[in-house]
Design a protein around this motif. Sequence first.
Motif, PDB file in Angstrom:
ATOM      1  N   ALA A 180       8.996  -4.150  -1.902  1.00  0.00           N
ATOM      2  CA  ALA A 180       8.954  -2.750  -2.346  1.00  0.00           C
ATOM      3  C   ALA A 180       9.540  -2.603  -3.745  1.00  0.00           C
ATOM      4  CB  ALA A 180       9.702  -1.864  -1.351  1.00  0.00           C
ATOM      5  N   ILE A 181      10.626  -3.308  -3.995  1.00  0.00           N
ATOM      6  CA  ILE A 181      11.256  -3.227  -5.325  1.00  0.00           C
ATOM      7  C   ILE A 181      10.337  -3.843  -6.384  1.00  0.00           C
ATOM      8  CG2 ILE A 181      13.180  -4.102  -6.731  1.00  0.00           C
ATOM      9  CD1 ILE A 181      14.908  -3.888  -4.162  1.00  0.00           C
TER      10      ILE A 181
ATOM     11  N   ASP B  13       0.789  -2.005 -10.664  1.00  0.00           N
ATOM     12  CA  ASP B  13      -0.462  -1.450 -10.165  1.00  0.00           C
ATOM     13  C   ASP B  13      -0.783  -2.095  -8.824  1.00  0.00           C
ATOM     14  OD1 ASP B  13      -2.948  -0.538  -9.645  1.00  0.00           O
ATOM     15  OD2 ASP B  13      -3.944  -1.636 -11.282  1.00  0.00           O
ATOM     16  N   ARG B  14      -0.714  -1.295  -7.789  1.00  0.00           N
ATOM     17  CA  ARG B  14      -0.855  -1.845  -6.430  1.00  0.00           C
ATOM     18  C   ARG B  14      -2.288  -2.229  -6.088  1.00  0.00           C
ATOM     19  NH1 ARG B  14       3.571   1.476  -3.036  1.00  0.00           N
ATOM     20  NH2 ARG B  14       5.059   1.630  -4.718  1.00  0.00           N
TER      21      ARG B  14
ATOM     22  N   LEU C 237       0.807  -1.219   0.000  1.00  0.00           N
ATOM     23  CA  LEU C 237       0.000   0.000   0.000  1.00  0.00           C
ATOM     24  C   LEU C 237       0.839   1.266   0.000  1.00  0.00           C
ATOM     25  CD1 LEU C 237      -2.916  -0.578   2.547  1.00  0.00           C
ATOM     26  CD2 LEU C 237      -3.147   0.027   0.151  1.00  0.00           C
ATOM     27  N   ARG C 238       1.872   1.286   0.842  1.00  0.00           N
ATOM     28  CA  ARG C 238       2.562   2.545   1.123  1.00  0.00           C
ATOM     29  C   ARG C 238       3.981   2.639   0.583  1.00  0.00           C
ATOM     30  NH1 ARG C 238       1.121   5.816   4.923  1.00  0.00           N
ATOM     31  NH2 ARG C 238       2.217   7.179   3.479  1.00  0.00           N
ATOM     32  N   GLY C 239       4.601   1.526   0.243  1.00  0.00           N
ATOM     33  CA  GLY C 239       5.960   1.615  -0.273  1.00  0.00           C
ATOM     34  C   GLY C 239       7.020   1.236   0.744  1.00  0.00           C
ATOM     35  N   LEU C 240       8.273   1.504   0.395  1.00  0.00           N
ATOM     36  CA  LEU C 240       9.425   0.992   1.151  1.00  0.00           C
ATOM     37  C   LEU C 240       9.516   1.501   2.591  1.00  0.00           C
ATOM     38  CD1 LEU C 240      12.093  -0.658   1.125  1.00  0.00           C
ATOM     39  CD2 LEU C 240      13.219   1.428   0.376  1.00  0.00           C
TER      40      LEU C 240
ATOM     41  N   GLU D 221       6.979  -1.646  -7.030  1.00  0.00           N
ATOM     42  CA  GLU D 221       7.104  -0.232  -7.403  1.00  0.00           C
ATOM     43  C   GLU D 221       6.544   0.087  -8.803  1.00  0.00           C
ATOM     44  OE1 GLU D 221      10.917   1.515  -7.883  1.00  0.00           O
ATOM     45  OE2 GLU D 221      10.255   3.419  -7.083  1.00  0.00           O
TER      46      GLU D 221
END
Lengths: 175, 296
Positions: free
Chosen positions: A94-95, A101-102, A54-57, A98
Motif C-alpha cells: 500500500a505504501i 499509477d495502479r 486496486l483498492r488501497g490499504l 500509493e
Amino acid sequence: MGDYRPKIEQRIARQILRALMLLSLALVQTALAPTFWRFRADWVLIAVIGWTVLRGLIPGVRWAIYGGLSLDLLGVMPIGSHLLAMLICVIGVAIVVEPLDREQPLLVIGVTLAASVLYGGILSLLLFSQGFPLPWRHYTLVEIFPTAIINTILAIPTFALLRRLYKRGQPTVEA
Amino acid sequence: MRTTFDAPNERRSPTLSRRRVTLLLLLIAIALGLIILDEQGHLDGAKGQIQAVLQPIEQTLTQTRITIGETIGSVTGQGTMQRRIDELEREIATLREDNIRLKTYQNKIGLLEQELQIRQTYSWQTLSATVVQGSTDNGRRIIRISKGNVDGIEAGMAVVSKEGGSPAALIGVVDRVYAQTADVLLITDYGSTISARTAGTETPAEGLIAGQWQLGSRIKLTDVSRDIPLEVGQYIITAGLSKALATDTPIAQVPPDVPIGTIISVDQTGHSQTAEVQPFVDPDRVRNIWVITGQK
C-alpha cells in the motif's frame, strides 16, 4: 438513522461474502492446487496483493485478515503466522503503490514479486523462531524465489480478473 | 460521472494516518499474540474443531486433486504402457519386500531370539487414515490425516504407506495431533531425522535419515561410520533408535525394520559417509496411509 440500516447490513453481508470467498481460495491453495509441478503457489497472497493494488490499504488489510486467518486455520503453521505475514506485505504494498499509477501491469508484477519474497521471508523467520533448522541459502533458492516467480506469473491473470470483478461489482466507492 | 475505477487515483487521504498506524499496530500485536497462544497449545481445541468442520471439504478437494492428477497422467502417459509399468512395479515391489525380509532374516538366522524378533517385523498394529491435506505451507513437508486424538493417534507414531506396487514404507512421523485430525511430518522435510540402518549386511551400517526437500532433493542417509562401506542398491530400513538418540523429530517412536528406501548414490568424502536415498513411497502422491499404533 433508519436510512443507514440497510447499508450496514449490505456491508456486513458483503464482508461475509468476501471472507467466504477467501476461505474458499485458501481451500484451493491448501487442498486443490497447492503446487505447480514442484513449486507452491500462494493464491491467497496473490489475491490480497492484487486487491491492495486496486483498492488501497484498508480494503487490502480486510482481505489480509480474511485470507491470513483462513490459511492459519487450514495450514500447519501457528495461528497468526499467515495473518502477520500478509498484514506486513499489504502495508508495504500500500505504501509503495500509493504515489504510482495502479493501472501499470509492471506495478503488479513488481509488487507481487517483492511481496512474495517478503511473505516467504517472514514465514521462514517464524519457522526459524520455532526452532526449525532452516537451511537459509538453499531454502531461499529452492523455496522462496521459485514460489515468488510462480506467484508473479499467476498475479497477471488474477489481477485482470480482480479488476474486472471490481469494475462490474462496485457501482460505488466502497471498501 | 465518477466511475468506481477512478476511485483509487482520486484517493487523497494518506495511507498511513495516525489512526491507521494505531489500527495496524493493534492487528500486528493480535497476530503475534495468536502465534504465541497457539505455540503454547491454547488454541489447539478451537483449531481442532474448525478443522473437523472443514475436514470433509479439504479431503474431497485433496482426493479430487489426486484423481485429476492420475487421470491426466493416464491420458497423457499412454494408458497401456502405464498399466504394464504398474504391473511390473507391483512385481518388483513384491520381490523387494521379500528381498528385504529375506536379507533381514539372513542376518539373524541361527539365533532364536533374533528370529523371533524378525517374525515380529511388519506385525504392526495399524490404523488406516486418508490424506486430508497435502500441505506445502511455507515449503514444509507436512500432510494432514483424517484420524486424531479420538482415534488414539499420538505424536511420534510412525506413518507408512504404499504407492502403486511399493512395499509398505515409512513416509513420516505424527507431529501434532488434533481432535479428529493429525499432522504428519514427512521424512522428506528438512526438520525430520529418523535413525536408520542398512538391511541385508552382516553388520548393518547405522545412520540418520534426514529430510532434504528444502535442499532440493528428498532424503539422505547421514552420519554413517566409514568402517562399513555403503553401496548403491542397498535397502535402508528404520533402526528404531530415534527416541533414544533424541533427534529433532519430536518424540519419535518409530519401530525398527520399517522399509524406507534404496541407496542411489554414496559420498565417502569426509570422516563419515552419506548416501542419497530414493524413498520406496513418494509422500506427495499418497492418498491412504497407515499409522503404526503399536506392535503385536
